[in-house]
Design an enzyme around this catalytic site. Sequence first.
Site, PDB file in Angstrom:
ATOM      1  N   HIS A 157       0.861  -1.195   0.000  1.00 49.75           N
ATOM      2  CA  HIS A 157       0.000   0.000   0.000  1.00 49.75           C
ATOM      3  C   HIS A 157       0.892   1.239   0.000  1.00 49.75           C
ATOM      4  O   HIS A 157       2.003   1.225   0.532  1.00 49.75           O
ATOM      5  CB  HIS A 157      -0.919  -0.003   1.237  1.00 49.75           C
ATOM      6  N   GLU A 208      -3.441   3.621  -7.239  1.00 47.20           N
ATOM      7  CA  GLU A 208      -3.873   4.725  -6.382  1.00 47.20           C
ATOM      8  C   GLU A 208      -2.827   5.836  -6.423  1.00 47.20           C
ATOM      9  O   GLU A 208      -1.793   5.732  -5.750  1.00 47.20           O
ATOM     10  CB  GLU A 208      -3.995   4.258  -4.923  1.00 47.20           C
TER      11      GLU A 208
END
Length: 226
Positions: free
Chosen positions: A97, A145
């Site tokens: 992430h 992202e």
Amino acid sequence: MTRPISRPAIVVNFKAYREADGLKSLEIARICQSVSEESGVRIAVCPPAVELGAVAREVGIPVLSQNVDPHAPGSSTGWVTPSMVAAAGAVGTLINHSEHKVPAKVVDECLRLSKACELLTVVCAGDVKVAVEMARLGPDFVAVEPPELIGGDVSVTTADPRVVEATVESVKRVNGMVSVLCGAGIKTGADVREALDLGADGVLLASGVMKSKDPRATLNDLIGLL
Ligand code: G3P
């Protein structure tokens, strides 16, 4: 193995928000489960590691870890192993992430260990180039992202639709088995609809639900145009 999450995938990352501390993780997960059951739309949740077991034991929706470390069971004090994540009842994990980045060779090792435990793998990437690099490693999902849009009020699908389209095209070219999620600033049903129309298989989101005054209403809105 049948994938526990599939298009249209709605994956809610609880991050380390105070709203996910202790029993609050279970409360949000129960709301996700109830919206999922009422609508028939699969919603997956990523509670903090310390709440994984408590949440996975209580809800019937897919539960994913926010991270795993590249360690096998054994002398690995404090690390979160894929094995313990699977044993806690999670069906998958995020890896790399934007807020928990690791080198590609660590991603590769996390993938190897996670697959050995039959965990679904969602590897995050900040742009198309990294998404392609990650897709080559063979995860189940790549989630693109752009870091500058994370936590903001403008959805990636509005601010940078091309990054979603280009990621889908490039990832499919490299490995047609890899599904694509997009995330950053996703907060409404229109954002989710747009993500799917751009070719993504679903969305990975956090603040839209976790910081909402009414998470149930937000979730109902998020799935409203599917
Ligand atoms: O993992 C989800 C994420 O980083 C996007 O966060 O708050 O922009 O939905 P948010």
